[in-house]
Design a protein around this motif. Structure first.
Motif, PDB file in Angstrom:
ATOM      1  N   PRO A 480       3.064   9.648  13.605  1.00 58.65           N
ATOM      2  CA  PRO A 480       3.810   8.631  12.875  1.00 58.65           C
ATOM      3  C   PRO A 480       5.313   8.849  12.891  1.00 58.65           C
ATOM      4  CG  PRO A 480       2.757  10.175  11.363  1.00 58.65           C
ATOM      5  CD  PRO A 480       2.245  10.484  12.740  1.00 58.65           C
ATOM      6  N   ASN A 481       5.761  10.075  13.190  1.00 58.97           N
ATOM      7  CA  ASN A 481       7.196  10.333  13.188  1.00 58.97           C
ATOM      8  C   ASN A 481       7.863   9.943  14.497  1.00 58.97           C
ATOM      9  OD1 ASN A 481       5.740  12.390  14.467  1.00 58.97           O
ATOM     10  ND2 ASN A 481       7.470  13.800  14.301  1.00 58.97           N
ATOM     11  N   ILE A 482       7.108   9.550  15.475  1.00 58.18           N
ATOM     12  CA  ILE A 482       7.673   9.134  16.759  1.00 58.18           C
ATOM     13  C   ILE A 482       7.392   7.653  16.945  1.00 58.18           C
ATOM     14  CG2 ILE A 482       7.642   9.481  19.248  1.00 58.18           C
ATOM     15  CD1 ILE A 482       6.776  12.304  18.787  1.00 58.18           C
ATOM     16  N   GLU A 483       8.420   6.842  16.901  1.00 59.43           N
ATOM     17  CA  GLU A 483       8.239   5.396  16.924  1.00 59.43           C
ATOM     18  C   GLU A 483       8.169   4.900  18.366  1.00 59.43           C
ATOM     19  OE1 GLU A 483      11.354   3.781  14.599  1.00 59.43           O
ATOM     20  OE2 GLU A 483      10.621   4.650  12.729  1.00 59.43           O
ATOM     21  N   PHE A 484       7.066   5.237  19.021  1.00 65.84           N
ATOM     22  CA  PHE A 484       6.904   4.816  20.409  1.00 65.84           C
ATOM     23  C   PHE A 484       6.922   3.290  20.529  1.00 65.84           C
ATOM     24  CE2 PHE A 484       4.812   9.023  20.682  1.00 65.84           C
ATOM     25  CZ  PHE A 484       5.535   9.539  21.732  1.00 65.84           C
ATOM     26  N   ALA A 485       6.188   2.635  19.654  1.00 64.20           N
ATOM     27  CA  ALA A 485       5.999   1.195  19.803  1.00 64.20           C
ATOM     28  C   ALA A 485       7.305   0.434  19.680  1.00 64.20           C
ATOM     29  CB  ALA A 485       4.995   0.698  18.763  1.00 64.20           C
ATOM     30  N   SER A 486       8.225   0.920  18.846  1.00 64.96           N
ATOM     31  CA  SER A 486       9.482   0.207  18.630  1.00 64.96           C
ATOM     32  C   SER A 486      10.609   0.720  19.514  1.00 64.96           C
ATOM     33  CB  SER A 486       9.892   0.335  17.159  1.00 64.96           C
ATOM     34  OG  SER A 486      10.083   1.698  16.819  1.00 64.96           O
ATOM     35  N   ASP A 487      10.307   1.654  20.421  1.00 70.80           N
ATOM     36  CA  ASP A 487      11.345   2.200  21.292  1.00 70.80           C
ATOM     37  C   ASP A 487      11.507   1.282  22.503  1.00 70.80           C
ATOM     38  OD1 ASP A 487      12.971   3.705  23.012  1.00 70.80           O
ATOM     39  OD2 ASP A 487      12.228   5.582  22.174  1.00 70.80           O
ATOM     40  N   ALA A 488      12.507   0.401  22.435  1.00 71.97           N
ATOM     41  CA  ALA A 488      12.690  -0.591  23.499  1.00 71.97           C
ATOM     42  C   ALA A 488      13.057   0.069  24.824  1.00 71.97           C
ATOM     43  CB  ALA A 488      13.771  -1.591  23.080  1.00 71.97           C
ATOM     44  N   LYS A 489      13.887   1.130  24.772  1.00 68.43           N
ATOM     45  CA  LYS A 489      14.297   1.796  26.012  1.00 68.43           C
ATOM     46  C   LYS A 489      13.100   2.405  26.731  1.00 68.43           C
ATOM     47  CE  LYS A 489      17.259   4.605  24.242  1.00 68.43           C
ATOM     48  NZ  LYS A 489      18.257   5.702  24.174  1.00 68.43           N
ATOM     49  N   LEU A 490      12.186   2.965  25.959  1.00 70.32           N
ATOM     50  CA  LEU A 490      11.007   3.588  26.552  1.00 70.32           C
ATOM     51  C   LEU A 490      10.161   2.556  27.286  1.00 70.32           C
ATOM     52  CD1 LEU A 490       9.814   6.496  26.520  1.00 70.32           C
ATOM     53  CD2 LEU A 490       8.331   5.741  24.670  1.00 70.32           C
ATOM     54  N   HIS A 491       9.935   1.426  26.660  1.00 66.80           N
ATOM     55  CA  HIS A 491       9.120   0.386  27.280  1.00 66.80           C
ATOM     56  C   HIS A 491       9.826  -0.254  28.472  1.00 66.80           C
ATOM     57  CE1 HIS A 491       6.852   0.806  23.547  1.00 66.80           C
ATOM     58  NE2 HIS A 491       5.853   0.204  24.170  1.00 66.80           N
ATOM     59  N   LEU A 492      11.149  -0.414  28.377  1.00 73.73           N
ATOM     60  CA  LEU A 492      11.896  -0.986  29.497  1.00 73.73           C
ATOM     61  C   LEU A 492      11.847  -0.072  30.705  1.00 73.73           C
ATOM     62  CD1 LEU A 492      13.748  -3.193  30.605  1.00 73.73           C
ATOM     63  CD2 LEU A 492      15.695  -1.945  29.626  1.00 73.73           C
ATOM     64  N   ALA A 493      12.001   1.239  30.481  1.00 71.90           N
ATOM     65  CA  ALA A 493      11.932   2.202  31.584  1.00 71.90           C
ATOM     66  C   ALA A 493      10.546   2.172  32.212  1.00 71.90           C
ATOM     67  CB  ALA A 493      12.270   3.604  31.082  1.00 71.90           C
ATOM     68  N   TRP A 494       9.510   2.161  31.379  1.00 73.68           N
ATOM     69  CA  TRP A 494       8.134   2.126  31.894  1.00 73.68           C
ATOM     70  C   TRP A 494       7.899   0.864  32.724  1.00 73.68           C
ATOM     71  CZ3 TRP A 494       4.513  -1.695  30.700  1.00 73.68           C
ATOM     72  CH2 TRP A 494       3.215  -1.467  31.196  1.00 73.68           C
ATOM     73  N   PHE A 495       8.320  -0.287  32.215  1.00 72.03           N
ATOM     74  CA  PHE A 495       8.107  -1.533  32.922  1.00 72.03           C
ATOM     75  C   PHE A 495       8.880  -1.571  34.241  1.00 72.03           C
ATOM     76  CE2 PHE A 495       9.146  -6.028  33.798  1.00 72.03           C
ATOM     77  CZ  PHE A 495       7.866  -6.579  33.847  1.00 72.03           C
ATOM     78  N   SER A 496      10.090  -1.037  34.261  1.00 72.03           N
ATOM     79  CA  SER A 496      10.913  -1.040  35.476  1.00 72.03           C
ATOM     80  C   SER A 496      10.287  -0.188  36.567  1.00 72.03           C
ATOM     81  CB  SER A 496      12.316  -0.535  35.152  1.00 72.03           C
ATOM     82  OG  SER A 496      12.950  -1.359  34.194  1.00 72.03           O
ATOM     83  N   VAL A 497       9.819   1.002  36.188  1.00 74.23           N
ATOM     84  CA  VAL A 497       9.186   1.885  37.181  1.00 74.23           C
ATOM     85  C   VAL A 497       7.922   1.239  37.743  1.00 74.23           C
ATOM     86  CG1 VAL A 497       8.139   4.141  37.590  1.00 74.23           C
ATOM     87  CG2 VAL A 497      10.116   3.945  36.086  1.00 74.23           C
ATOM     88  N   LEU A 498       7.113   0.670  36.866  1.00 74.04           N
ATOM     89  CA  LEU A 498       5.872   0.043  37.312  1.00 74.04           C
ATOM     90  C   LEU A 498       6.152  -1.141  38.241  1.00 74.04           C
ATOM     91  CD1 LEU A 498       2.813   0.144  37.042  1.00 74.04           C
ATOM     92  CD2 LEU A 498       2.986  -1.410  35.085  1.00 74.04           C
ATOM     93  N   THR A 499       7.186  -1.909  37.917  1.00 79.38           N
ATOM     94  CA  THR A 499       7.544  -3.045  38.780  1.00 79.38           C
ATOM     95  C   THR A 499       7.947  -2.577  40.169  1.00 79.38           C
ATOM     96  OG1 THR A 499       8.319  -4.276  36.847  1.00 79.38           O
ATOM     97  CG2 THR A 499       9.106  -5.014  38.995  1.00 79.38           C
ATOM     98  N   HIS A 500       8.722  -1.502  40.249  1.00 79.38           N
ATOM     99  CA  HIS A 500       9.141  -0.977  41.542  1.00 79.38           C
ATOM    100  C   HIS A 500       7.966  -0.430  42.334  1.00 79.38           C
ATOM    101  CE1 HIS A 500      13.483  -0.290  39.922  1.00 79.38           C
ATOM    102  NE2 HIS A 500      13.287  -1.536  40.290  1.00 79.38           N
ATOM    103  N   ALA A 501       7.023   0.183  41.621  1.00 77.96           N
ATOM    104  CA  ALA A 501       5.919   0.866  42.307  1.00 77.96           C
ATOM    105  C   ALA A 501       4.875  -0.099  42.847  1.00 77.96           C
ATOM    106  CB  ALA A 501       5.259   1.857  41.346  1.00 77.96           C
ATOM    107  N   LEU A 502       4.809  -1.283  42.268  1.00 71.84           N
ATOM    108  CA  LEU A 502       3.745  -2.203  42.689  1.00 71.84           C
ATOM    109  C   LEU A 502       4.133  -3.034  43.905  1.00 71.84           C
ATOM    110  CD1 LEU A 502       2.452  -3.443  39.226  1.00 71.84           C
ATOM    111  CD2 LEU A 502       1.278  -1.963  40.863  1.00 71.84           C
TER     112      LEU A 502
END
Length: 502
Positions: A480-502
């Motif tokens: 609960p102390n790590i706000e993964f879901a609300s971390d926009a930078k984390l999700h943007l980085a993940w989405f960018s890498v996945l887009t490049h890899a596909l």
């Protein structure tokens, strides 16, 4: 001045009472001049003298109380600088010189650690009119003299049985001296005081390049010299947290990028102590940001308001970091050095064995500090990035990164973000994306859900990326102390890498 008990040379009997007296005199209220024989006797203390933790705490508190009058911390740092200079200026240096320098840096580190952690003024200026002070110090500050000689020693003196302990203690001293950043706010400001770090930044470019080169070589070669000297045990206790642990736990205050990545380093993939300390010193040096005072700062300072404070925080201006520049201009020593532009001096570059650096990083990425170094190289050094992209065995780097992402629930948001950014940097190259699908893996032993045979590296990366985001979301109730879901930078980085890899 008071009497000082006679003490034997190393190898003779050294009574605990004598050691207690010397340390007690060092932290006491009587000031001894630089020329006093007290300093020579103090620095002949054997490294195996032990004190219980509560006595160490008492000694630190006494020094904190009396140092403003005695200036003994500044004086022992001055003697440290002198012994380092002696060890570099003569051939056939006797071991006693190295031992005295090691004693000086060790004692300095213990008390400097206490003063910094408790935000106590260091009182590093000396008013003595002794000739030795004027001859050696000149118009320099103690911090500048010490950092220049420490950096010179690290860069120019090879690690050997006689110098191993001194090298290690100097690196640890640098980590302690540079930890003043922990007293600053979450972002660098113009009023921050980091005198040792600022002194390191003010060194000439040739020394800076040599230091970066030597620290990287320590990381690559992992110097582990057997030596017969007793390691220091005085002042240290197993229950006492180290300065490096404190630096790691609060390192979000040090730099602008997620240097707090080091906070929960598990120690996996650890190497020799000199290797680990060299890497940490290098990372602190290259990621130091000094907030420079612009022309408008005086006007803002004279008209302080919440709006002006906000303006300074939102529009910071930072001085150039020479260590970062040296790392960014590092070149592969295997290639012919040709100045393509025709206007850059050859001395500007440091030469490194990129092949050895690549291989060392590949076997060290279980250590978060090595991941941060890899990020720093890929993000700042175009030559190293190009070298990595043309390697046919890029799985050397990718497999440990993917394994770390596979274990994402055990990682912090900053750690996951750093791994994703590394993948993002690499995946921006189209040839890299094509090559990872051509590289076939015979097996992935750490992937437990199912057996993966004859899977391409690219396919594995896509699987791990998708699994990462699912595991992150699933880990929310347990973290609960790590706000993964609300971390926009984390999700943007993940989405960018996945887009490049596909």
């Amino acid at each position: 001045m008071g009497s000082v008990p006679s003490t034997p040379r190393n190898g003779g009997a050294f009574s605990p009472e004598t050691a207690e007296y010397l340390i007690g005199t060092f932290v006491g209220d009587e000031s001894f001049p630089l020329s006093s024989e007290f300093w020579q006797k103090l620095l002949e203390l054997p490294p195996n003298v032990q004190w219980p933790t509560h006595r160490v705490q008492q000694a630190c508190e006494l020094l904190a109380k009396n140092n403003c009058n005695t200036r003994h911390l500044a004086k022992i740092l001055f003697h440290l600088a002198c012994y380092l200079q002696e060890s570099m200026s003569t051939s056939g240096v006797p071991p006693l010189v190295y031992e005295k320098a090691a004693n000086a840096v060790y004692i300095s580190s213990v008390f400097l650690k206490h003063l910094i952690e408790n935000d106590i003024q260091l009182y590093l200026s000396l008013n003595d009119n002794e000739a030795i002070l004027k001859d050696v110090l000149g118009d320099q500050t103690i911090e500048s003299l010490v950092m220049r000689n420490v950096l010179n020693f690290i860069a120019s003196v090879e690690v050997s049985p006689n110098t191993f302990l001194l090298h290690l203690e100097l690196l640890n001293f640098m980590i302690i001296a540079m930890s003043t950043q922990l007293l600053c706010g979450p972002s660098p400001g113009p009023n921050d005081m980091n005198s040792f770090l600022d002194a390191a930044m003010a060194q000439d470019s040739s020394l800076v390049g040599s230091v970066v080169h030597k620290l990287l070589l320590n990381f690559i070669t992992r110097p582990s010299v057997p030596f017969n000297r007793t390691t220091y045990s005085i002042f240290y206790d197993g229950s006492q947290s180290s300065v490096l642990q404190r630096v790691g736990s609060a390192a979000a205050n040090i730099v602008l990028l997620p240097f707090s990545y080091l906070a929960s380093s598990s120690g996996e993939g650890s190497r020799s102590p000199i290797t680990d300390s060299s890497l940490h010193v290098l990372l602190v040096l290259i990621h130091y940001h000094k907030c420079a005072v612009s022309g408008d700062y005086s006007a803002i300072e004279n008209n302080k308001s919440s709006a002006s404070d906000s303006l300074l925080k939102e529009n910071p201006h930072f001085s150039d970091n020479p260590y970062r520049k040296a790392l960014e201009h590092a070149m592969d020593c295997e290639l012919d050095r040709v100045d393509i532009e025709g206007n850059a001096p050859s001395g500007r570059y440091i030469k490194l064995p990129f092949a050895s650096l690549f291989d060392t990083l590949g076997i060290s990425l279980a250590d978060e500090a090595a991941v941060l170094l890899l990020y720093s190289l890929l993000q700042g050094n175009s030559a190293f990035l190009e070298y990595v992209l043309v390697r046919t065995d890029v799985d050397t780097l990718l497999m440990p990164i993917l394994e770390a992402l596979y274990n994402a629930p055990r990682k912090t948001a900053n750690q996951i973000y750093m791994l994703l950014i590394i993948l993002l940097i690499l995946s921006q190259d189209s040839s890299f994306n094509a090559s990872i699908y051509k590289l076939i893996l015979t097996g992935v032993p750490w992937y437990k859900e199912r057996l993966l045979h004859q899977t391409s590296l690219g396919s594995l990366m896509v699987i791990i990326l998708i699994r990462t985001v699912h595991s992150i979301e699933g880990a929310l109730p347990q973290r609960p102390n790590i706000e993964f879901a609300s971390d926009a930078k984390l999700h943007l980085a993940w989405f960018s890498v996945l887009t490049h890899a596909l």
